[in-house]
Scaffold this motif. Structure first.
Motif, PDB file in Angstrom:
ATOM      1  N   UNK A 109       1.385   2.999  -8.521  1.00  0.00           N
ATOM      2  CA  UNK A 109       1.377   2.060  -9.631  1.00  0.00           C
ATOM      3  C   UNK A 109       2.258   0.872  -9.259  1.00  0.00           C
ATOM      4  N   UNK A 110       2.086  -0.237  -9.986  1.00  0.00           N
ATOM      5  CA  UNK A 110       2.772  -1.461  -9.575  1.00  0.00           C
ATOM      6  C   UNK A 110       3.659  -2.019 -10.678  1.00  0.00           C
ATOM      7  N   UNK A 111       4.905  -2.280 -10.299  1.00  0.00           N
ATOM      8  CA  UNK A 111       5.854  -2.909 -11.210  1.00  0.00           C
ATOM      9  C   UNK A 111       6.015  -4.372 -10.813  1.00  0.00           C
ATOM     10  N   UNK A 167       6.377  -7.524  -6.531  1.00  0.00           N
ATOM     11  CA  UNK A 167       5.535  -6.401  -6.933  1.00  0.00           C
ATOM     12  C   UNK A 167       5.919  -5.187  -6.093  1.00  0.00           C
ATOM     13  N   UNK A 168       6.295  -4.109  -6.770  1.00  0.00           N
ATOM     14  CA  UNK A 168       6.740  -2.887  -6.098  1.00  0.00           C
ATOM     15  C   UNK A 168       5.738  -1.766  -6.350  1.00  0.00           C
ATOM     16  N   UNK A 228       0.804  -1.217   0.000  1.00  0.00           N
ATOM     17  CA  UNK A 228       0.000   0.000   0.000  1.00  0.00           C
ATOM     18  C   UNK A 228       0.838   1.268   0.000  1.00  0.00           C
ATOM     19  N   UNK A 229       2.066   1.185   0.490  1.00  0.00           N
ATOM     20  CA  UNK A 229       2.940   2.355   0.560  1.00  0.00           C
ATOM     21  C   UNK A 229       3.890   2.384  -0.630  1.00  0.00           C
ATOM     22  N   UNK A 230       4.183   3.590  -1.151  1.00  0.00           N
ATOM     23  CA  UNK A 230       5.145   3.718  -2.246  1.00  0.00           C
ATOM     24  C   UNK A 230       6.507   3.195  -1.792  1.00  0.00           C
ATOM     25  N   UNK A 273       9.188   5.383 -16.374  1.00  0.00           N
ATOM     26  CA  UNK A 273       9.334   5.847 -14.997  1.00  0.00           C
ATOM     27  C   UNK A 273       9.265   4.699 -13.985  1.00  0.00           C
ATOM     28  N   UNK A 274       8.667   3.598 -14.381  1.00  0.00           N
ATOM     29  CA  UNK A 274       8.592   2.446 -13.485  1.00  0.00           C
ATOM     30  C   UNK A 274       9.967   1.812 -13.251  1.00  0.00           C
TER      31      UNK A 274
END
Length: 370
Positions: free
Chosen positions: A114-116, A108-109, A67-69, A239-240
């Motif tokens: 957004x998720x990478x 998953x980051x 949930x956190x960046x 940017x990801x």
């Protein structure tokens, strides 16, 4: 006559045997090439399958996402299989080689909401997912002389005329300047069309709009942040693959010879996504022993950064003035007014899990990442 015919027969048999052996050798070589190329392609497809399965898994279980960046969660392939999102890894690998046993996972980051998704596949000595930094460290030997990768200042620095440090990214070629803590620090390497003043504010000391050499409040900082926010240089997908880093923006005396980052690092900006190069990184790229300060014209020697045919800004101001900033012009340092237009070569940092796809770091065959 019989002996002659016998000799001819033996020669024919020898030729046939030779051709047969040659064909066998050729088949073996072609099979190896086939396995090398298509095997790699197949492993890449398995990685894609794992990512697709992980995306499906988290779409159905969104509360499990970080949930956190900057947060990271990982799901292994066994879990994805047991939950019906993909087949067992063995079902995929047996198509390549029935004897292969693999394990895998997907991380998953959270990148600003957004998720990478990053796969990791380990098939022993047959195949292993490799990061760009991991590939460079295993294929680029450390050197103590000549061009190449040096251990320096607690990290690894590319130095010399033409080290293998090109990366293709965001539709540009970039130089890998250095590697620190498994992050690759990059500078834009192609013919940059970006141009700006460093700063053009009114300077009381000069009684004119010659600019103020404080990066924190400079026009350059604003210019680069706007460039990052637009999609002129980076797409949302690009940017990801970018990681925030600490910009070193301390000002430097002309004759200073400390090149460990302590001078430029006396002032920093945290969590930046784009900047420009500090002076000491340019100095360290040269392997000329007499290159040790911004006074050293020899820094243009044996330095892959010295070949631009235009003047380009550094992030470092001249601490002996309030309006001058260092730039590189045809390989040599210039301390000039901040208010003069010069080219801008953005600096970025890749995420540590940017994956190696192909390439050897040369200009014609740059590293490709994903």
């Amino acid at each position: 006559m019989k002996d002659l015919l016998k000799d001819i027969g033996i020669k024919k048999i020898g030729i046939v045997v030779g051709i047969f052996v040659g064909v066998i050798v050729l088949i073996i070589i072609l099979l190896k090439l086939f396995n090398s190329f298509f095997g790699e392609t197949s492993y890449a497809k398995i990685e894609t399958t794992m990512v697709d399965a992980a995306m499906d898994y988290y779409n159905k279980n969104p509360k499990l996402l970080p949930q956190m960046s900057g947060g990271i969660v990982t799901v292994n392939a066994t879990n994805l299989t047991s939950n019906g999102h993909m087949k067992d890894l063995n079902d995929y690998t047996k198509k390549i080689d029935g004897t292969i046993s693999c394990s895998g996972s997907v991380s998953v980051t959270n990148i600003d909401g957004k998720y990478r998704y990053t796969p990791s596949l380990n098939c022993g000595d047959k195949y292993k997912t490799t990061t760009l930094v991991g590939y460079i460290r295993s294929h680029e030997p450390l050197v103590i002389s000549g061009q190449g990768l040096y251990e320096l200042n607690g990290g690894y620095v590319f130095r010399g005329d033409a080290p293998n440090n090109y990366v293709q990214f965001a539709n540009h070629k970039w130089y890998i300047v250095k590697i620190q803590d498994d992050y690759a620090y990059l500078m834009l390497a192609d013919r940059s069309s970006y141009q700006s003043v460093w700063d053009d504010r009114y300077n009381v000391d000069q009684n004119s709009n010659t600019g103020i050499n404080d990066y924190k409040v400079s026009r350059m900082r604003t210019y680069l942040e706007n460039l990052y926010d637009s999609e002129e240089l980076f797409s949302s997908n690009d940017k990801m693959l970018l990681s925030p880093f600490t910009l070193q923006v301390g000002n430097r005396p002309v004759s200073a010879t400390a090149n460990d980052g302590s001078i430029e690092g006396s002032m920093t900006i945290e969590n930046s996504y784009v900047g420009i190069l500090p002076a000491y990184d340019y100095i360290n790229a040269s392997i000329d022993s007499s290159c040790n300060s911004t006074e050293s014209n020899s820094c243009a020697n044996y330095n892959y950064m010295s070949y631009f045919d235009f003047a380009w800004w550094l992030s470092t101001g001249n601490s002996e003035t309030t309006h001058q900033v260092y730039k590189v012009n045809l390989g040599t340092f210039v301390s000039g007014m901040a208010s003069i237009d010069s080219r801008v070569l953005p600096v970025i940092r890749l995420v540590k899990d940017a994956l190696y796809v192909s390439g050897d770091g040369t200009f014609d065959n740059p590293y490709i990442i994903k």
